[in-house]
Design a protein around this motif. Structure first.
Motif, PDB file in Angstrom:
ATOM      1  N   UNK A 321      -2.932  -9.949  13.961  1.00 43.54           N
ATOM      2  CA  UNK A 321      -1.962  -9.019  13.374  1.00 43.54           C
ATOM      3  C   UNK A 321      -2.570  -7.626  13.181  1.00 43.54           C
ATOM      4  N   UNK A 322      -3.809  -7.607  12.712  1.00 43.54           N
ATOM      5  CA  UNK A 322      -4.432  -6.338  12.339  1.00 43.54           C
ATOM      6  C   UNK A 322      -4.708  -5.438  13.534  1.00 43.54           C
ATOM      7  N   UNK A 323      -4.622  -5.970  14.755  1.00 44.29           N
ATOM      8  CA  UNK A 323      -4.931  -5.188  15.949  1.00 44.29           C
ATOM      9  C   UNK A 323      -3.709  -5.028  16.856  1.00 44.29           C
ATOM     10  N   UNK A 324      -2.543  -5.100  16.240  1.00 44.90           N
ATOM     11  CA  UNK A 324      -1.302  -4.844  16.981  1.00 44.90           C
ATOM     12  C   UNK A 324      -0.794  -3.439  16.660  1.00 44.90           C
ATOM     13  N   UNK A 325      -0.125  -2.844  17.605  1.00 53.63           N
ATOM     14  CA  UNK A 325       0.493  -1.527  17.408  1.00 53.63           C
ATOM     15  C   UNK A 325       2.002  -1.718  17.342  1.00 53.63           C
ATOM     16  N   UNK A 326       2.578  -1.383  16.200  1.00 57.10           N
ATOM     17  CA  UNK A 326       4.013  -1.621  15.950  1.00 57.10           C
ATOM     18  C   UNK A 326       4.817  -0.376  16.308  1.00 57.10           C
ATOM     19  N   UNK A 327       6.004  -0.574  16.830  1.00 64.35           N
ATOM     20  CA  UNK A 327       6.875   0.548  17.197  1.00 64.35           C
ATOM     21  C   UNK A 327       8.303   0.057  17.345  1.00 64.35           C
ATOM     22  N   UNK A 349      12.490   0.893  10.731  1.00 62.57           N
ATOM     23  CA  UNK A 349      11.458   1.905  10.499  1.00 62.57           C
ATOM     24  C   UNK A 349      10.586   1.526   9.311  1.00 62.57           C
ATOM     25  N   UNK A 350      11.209   1.017   8.257  1.00 61.37           N
ATOM     26  CA  UNK A 350      10.451   0.591   7.087  1.00 61.37           C
ATOM     27  C   UNK A 350       9.497  -0.544   7.442  1.00 61.37           C
ATOM     28  N   UNK A 351       9.968  -1.498   8.240  1.00 60.86           N
ATOM     29  CA  UNK A 351       9.129  -2.627   8.634  1.00 60.86           C
ATOM     30  C   UNK A 351       7.915  -2.145   9.418  1.00 60.86           C
ATOM     31  N   UNK A 352       8.157  -1.314  10.428  1.00 58.37           N
ATOM     32  CA  UNK A 352       7.052  -0.812  11.252  1.00 58.37           C
ATOM     33  C   UNK A 352       6.037  -0.055  10.402  1.00 58.37           C
ATOM     34  N   UNK A 353       6.522   0.730   9.454  1.00 61.44           N
ATOM     35  CA  UNK A 353       5.635   1.574   8.641  1.00 61.44           C
ATOM     36  C   UNK A 353       4.807   0.786   7.637  1.00 61.44           C
ATOM     37  N   UNK A 354       5.206  -0.456   7.335  1.00 52.48           N
ATOM     38  CA  UNK A 354       4.539  -1.181   6.247  1.00 52.48           C
ATOM     39  C   UNK A 354       3.898  -2.485   6.701  1.00 52.48           C
ATOM     40  N   UNK A 355       3.722  -2.669   8.002  1.00 53.38           N
ATOM     41  CA  UNK A 355       2.988  -3.829   8.501  1.00 53.38           C
ATOM     42  C   UNK A 355       1.546  -3.422   8.803  1.00 53.38           C
ATOM     43  N   UNK A 356       0.630  -4.379   8.813  1.00 52.66           N
ATOM     44  CA  UNK A 356      -0.748  -4.053   9.195  1.00 52.66           C
ATOM     45  C   UNK A 356      -0.831  -3.765  10.683  1.00 52.66           C
ATOM     46  N   UNK A 397       7.531   8.277   4.937  1.00 55.15           N
ATOM     47  CA  UNK A 397       6.168   8.667   5.279  1.00 55.15           C
ATOM     48  C   UNK A 397       5.406   9.205   4.072  1.00 55.15           C
ATOM     49  N   UNK A 398       6.114   9.817   3.139  1.00 52.32           N
ATOM     50  CA  UNK A 398       5.465  10.252   1.905  1.00 52.32           C
ATOM     51  C   UNK A 398       4.898   9.047   1.143  1.00 52.32           C
ATOM     52  N   UNK A 399       5.695   7.988   1.052  1.00 51.97           N
ATOM     53  CA  UNK A 399       5.254   6.805   0.304  1.00 51.97           C
ATOM     54  C   UNK A 399       4.127   6.097   1.055  1.00 51.97           C
ATOM     55  N   UNK A 400       4.293   5.922   2.349  1.00 53.98           N
ATOM     56  CA  UNK A 400       3.279   5.196   3.119  1.00 53.98           C
ATOM     57  C   UNK A 400       2.044   6.050   3.397  1.00 53.98           C
TER      58      UNK A 400
END
Length: 507
Positions: A321-327, A349-356, A397-400
């Motif tokens: 999981x930690x080495x995947x690129x989400x989009x 967008x929220x999911x992509x921004x908050x996954x490892x 993006x401000x929060x993340x």
């Protein structure tokens, strides 16, 4: 940025530094500079981008900018594309007033790994990198391992680097073989599709090519902080062997990327390798040295699957999981604004921004652009901006932007429901922890209301009262830590709605 120790050849080498989970921003460089030139009514290249434009990019908080398509375009490739009626029709659909001058060539039909003079050349790129570095941002560029343009210098200087054919191949299969100055070369291809007519296939089994690739990538690594490797799986030994059976030398004992990546990183510590990867080969490419691999499976499940399919995907080994690129959008995929409804788009967008892992966003995504111009085009149509989506993206993006989302500990949360209410299965939920920073994310991935009890997995929340602030809507709740562990934090979310809770101690 840190400075590395001297490289093995004795020359100092810049060391790129990256967070564990970076945020990336892809820009179509040629189109972007075209629009800046129109905006400022003067020619703008990478050397002359106004400071306010770099400031605007930096304000998003990304860790790196991927300037897609900076390398020298191929006149031969442009000529081939202009004779391809299917491509011309694609160009006209994206750009109704298309003219042949708009075809500036595919950025993946590389003539030389030299910055195109139209974009400002090597000096312009160096200035752009310095502007990004001054703002604490890294630079990512492209590398195409599978093929090059028909007018690449290697075609004349090193024909042994290519898959070759003969005159009979060129005569019987002209869509898959090209005659260049009396020598016949195979066109580049993906084994599941017809050949690409504007590129020549490199021979990944040729030892001389592998060494030349190390040198090319080492040169690129002096100009940026990482590369996105186009269709990285095509040069893996078993894939390449199956694709080119009967036309290659013997399979090498070493995998292509196991040979190339360590050699480059040995010279350029900290240099990042990103793989565009499909066909469930992400894990193998990670083992071969890639820092991140495309997570196309998540994209597909967000587009077509349900919440449970997404949750199961996120149950995979953390090392993977930690080495995947989400989009949910890039230059190869349709614009997210056409793929997802307005409400689902925000959830995705929220999911992509908050996954490892790494997170990739695409210029124009936040404005809600609908047209994905073919990468050959140097301009795109005007489209009105979706101001509500822009506001949402900025807030997200401000929060993340908090360090917890780049260096923290991510965990899935359990969720449960009731015998007469299985709607909890429409929710996905996880949490982040770093020192005193704590966040819980819950998303309803369905078009129906959903209720659940979400189990927060932190043992140290027991015996305390907590304030839960939804950072995207401003709602504030107080909850007991014991109850949030068992039976769980009660949530009730409408279709495609979500919570983005920040937890702080009350007592």
């Amino acid at each position: 940025m840190m400075t590395s120790p001297p490289a093995k050849n004795g020359t100092p080498s810049h060391m790129s530094t990256w967070p564990q989970y970076p945020f990336l921003y892809e820009i179509n460089t040629w189109v972007w500079l075209t629009e800046l030139s129109e905006k400022y009514r003067t020619i703008v290249d990478l050397a002359s981008v106004p400071s306010c434009e770099w400031d605007a990019i930096a304000e998003y908080g990304f860790d790196a900018v991927w300037l897609m398509g900076v390398w020298e375009r191929s006149p031969a490739g442009i000529s081939i594309a202009n004779r391809n009626q299917s491509l011309i029709e694609d160009f006209q659909r994206a750009l109704p007033d298309f003219s042949k001058d708009d075809n500036v060539g595919s950025p993946y039909c590389v003539r030389r790994y030299v910055v195109d003079q139209h974009l400002g050349g090597a000096e312009g790129l160096a200035i752009a990198r310095a502007e990004l570095s001054r703002r604490g941002r890294n630079l990512v560029l492209d590398f195409v391992p599978n093929h090059v343009a028909p007018d690449h210098p290697w075609v004349r200087e090193h024909p042994e680097y290519f898959i070759r054919g003969d005159r009979e191949d060129a005569r019987n299969d002209p869509s898959s073989f090209i005659d260049v100055d009396g020598n016949v070369f195979a066109c580049g291809r993906d084994p599941f599709f017809p050949a690409w007519p504007d590129v020549l296939q490199l021979n990944a089994f040729e030892p001389g090519l592998r060494q030349a690739v190390v040198e090319s990538l080492s040169n690129i690594a002096q100009q940026c902080d990482g590369v996105r490797c186009d269709m990285a799986m095509l040069v893996m030994n078993p894939i390449f062997e199956r694709t080119w059976t009967g036309r290659t030398n013997l399979r090498p004992a070493t995998e292509y990327w196991r040979e190339v990546i360590p050699a480059v990183k040995d010279r350029h510590p900290g240099f990042l390798f990103i793989a565009e990867a499909y066909w469930d080969l992400e894990w193998e490419l990670q083992q071969q040295g890639f820092d991140f691999c495309y997570d196309k499976k998540l994209y597909d499940r967000l587009e077509h699957g349900d919440a449970e399919s997404v949750r199961l995907h996120l149950c995979a080994d953390p090392a993977y999981q930690n080495k995947l690129l989400r989009f949910i959008e890039n230059h190869d995929e349709p614009r997210a604004g056409t793929t997802f409804s307005a409400a689902k788009l925000r959830s995705a967008m929220l999911i992509v921004a908050t996954l490892p892992g790494a997170r990739l966003f695409h210029e124009g995504q936040f404005e809600g652009r609908k047209v994905r111009p073919p990468v050959f085009l140097g301009r795109r149509p005007d489209e009105p901006a979706d101001e509500d989506l822009q506001t949402f993206a900025k807030n997200l993006l401000d929060v993340t932007g908090q360090s917890v989302f780049r260096e923290g500990e991510w965990r899935l949360c359990g969720r449960s429901g009731w015998v007469d209410n299985p709607s909890y299965q429409n929710l996905v939920t996880w949490c982040w922890l770093k020192d005193e920073e704590r966040y819980v994310i819950v998303v309803n991935l369905s078009d129906k209301p959903a209720q659940a009890e979400v189990q927060i997995p932190w043992s140290d929340i027991e015996g305390r009262a907590w304030k839960l602030t939804d950072r995207l809507c401003g709602e504030v709740h107080e909850r007991d830590g014991d109850q949030m562990q068992s039976p769980g934090l009660y949530v009730d979310l409408g279709p495609w709605n979500f919570h983005f809770f920040e937890l702080t101690r009350l007592a």
